[in-house]
Design an enzyme around this catalytic site. Structure first.
Site, PDB file in Angstrom:
ATOM      1  CE  LYS A 168      44.914  37.504  43.226  1.00  0.00           C
ATOM      2  NZ  LYS A 168      43.593  37.685  42.618  1.00  0.00           N
TER       3      LYS A 168
HETATM    4  C1  E4P Z   1      43.856  36.803  39.295  1.00  0.00           C
HETATM    5  O1  E4P Z   1      43.975  36.324  40.396  1.00  0.00           O
HETATM    6  C2  E4P Z   1      43.088  38.012  38.992  1.00  0.00           C
HETATM    7  O2  E4P Z   1      42.032  38.078  39.912  1.00  0.00           O
HETATM    8  C3  E4P Z   1      42.439  37.987  37.640  1.00  0.00           C
HETATM    9  O3  E4P Z   1      42.800  36.843  36.903  1.00  0.00           O
HETATM   10  C4  E4P Z   1      42.527  39.267  36.882  1.00  0.00           C
HETATM   11  O4  E4P Z   1      41.888  39.094  35.640  1.00  0.00           O
HETATM   12  P1  E4P Z   1      41.405  40.325  34.745  1.00  0.00           P
HETATM   13  O5  E4P Z   1      42.587  40.847  33.986  1.00  0.00           O
HETATM   14  O6  E4P Z   1      40.390  39.734  33.836  1.00  0.00           O
HETATM   15  O7  E4P Z   1      40.832  41.356  35.672  1.00  0.00           O
END
Ligand code: E4P
Length: 231
Positions: A83
Site C-alpha cells: 500500500k
Molecule cells: C483503507 O485501506 C484505509 O485503511 C481505511 O479504509 C481508512 O479508513 P478511515 O478513514 O476510517 O481511517
C-alpha cells in the site's frame, strides 16, 4: 463486489473468514497501532487466514524508502499487496513496483484524477476514501461514481476499492456504482448481517418452536384419556 476487512485484528479476520464472505484484508499504520506487536508477524498470520490480497502499508516518504519497505513486505507472503500513498514519490514507487511484478494499492485517493494517475502508474488497487470526504462535507461517493467508469472506459488494469467506509449504506452505494471492492471495519460487516426484523423473526420462530414442543411434551406426558375427562 469483493469484500475486504479493514483491520489488523486477527480475531475479526478469522470470524469473517468463517462466515465465508472474506475476499481480502487492508491494514494501515493506524489499524496496526491498535493491535501492536510485530507488523510482519501480523501480516503473515493474516495471509495464512485469507488467500486474498492483504495490503501492507509503507510509511517512508521517499521513493527508495518505499521501495525497501515494499520489497520487504512482498517477501512475507505471495498475497501481499504493497500500500503506497498517493504522492509524487508514491506514483514513482508504484511504477517501479509494477516493473518488478509487485502489486500495489494506492491509498489516500480523494479525486478521480488521483485514481486515474495511480492506475496509469500501475497500481492494482485504487483506494478512494469515502468517509473522510463525507467528514469534510464533500460527497465521498462521487469519487467512486467518476472513477469506476473511467477505469472501465479505458480498460485500465486496476480495481476500485471503496475505502474509509463508515456504515452499511456506503457499501450498498459503492456496490451499485460498480466499485470492484469495498473494505469495511468489522463493525460495518456485522451491521450488514443484522436487521431488527430478521433478529425479531429469529427470536419469534424460536419461541414458537419451543412453545409447540412444550405442548407436544405435555400432551404425551398426560395420562391416557385425561383430555377427554377434562372435557
Ligand atoms: C483503507 O485501506 C484505509 O485503511 C481505511 O479504509 C481508512 O479508513 P478511515 O478513514 O476510517 O481511517
Amino acid at each position: 463486489m469483493k469484500i475486504f476487512l479493514d483491520t489488523a485484528d486477527i480475531e475479526e479476520i478469522r470470524v469473517a473468514a468463517r462466515w465465508g464472505v472474506l475476499d481480502g484484508v487492508t491494514t494501515n499504520p493506524t489499524l496496526y497501532a491498535k493491535v501492536g506487536g510485530s507488523y510482519d508477524d501480523i501480516l503473515k498470520e493474516i495471509c495464512g487466514i485469507t488467500p486474498g490480497p492483504v495490503s501492507a502499508e509503507v510509511v517512508a516518504a521517499d521513493v527508495d524508502g518505499m521501495l525497501a519497505e515494499g520489497r520487504h513486505f512482498a517477501k512475507l507472503a505471495p498475497n501481499i499487496v504493497v500500500k503506497v500513498p498517493m504522492s509524487e514519490e508514491g506514483l514513482e514507487a508504484i511504477s517501479r513496483f509494477a516493473e518488478e511484478g509487485i502489486k500495489t494499492n494506492c491509498t489516500l485517493i480523494f479525486t478521480a484524477n488521483q485514481g486515474l494517475l495511480a492506475a496509469k502508474a500501475g497500481a492494482s488497487l485504487l483506494s478512494p476514501f469515502i468517509g473522510r470526504l463525507d467528514d469534510i462535507n464533500q460527497e465521498g461517493m462521487d469519487v467512486i461514481r467518476e472513477l469506476v467508469p473511467i477505469i472501465e472506459m479505458y480498460e485500465l488494469d486496476s480495481e476500485v476499492l471503496a475505502a474509509s467506509i463508515r456504515h452499511p449504506r456506503h457499501v450498498t452505494e459503492a456496490a451499485l456504482l460498480g466499485a470492484h471492492i469495498a473494505t469495511l471495519p468489522f463493525k460495518v460487516l456485522q451491521q450488514m448481517v443484522h436487521h431488527p426484523l430478521t433478529d425479531k423473526g429469529i427470536k419469534t420462530f424460536r419461541e414458537d418452536w419451543e412453545k409447540a414442543r412444550r405442548e407436544v411434551a405435555e400432551m404425551s406426558a398426560a395420562p391416557a384419556g385425561a383430555s377427554s375427562r377434562q372435557n
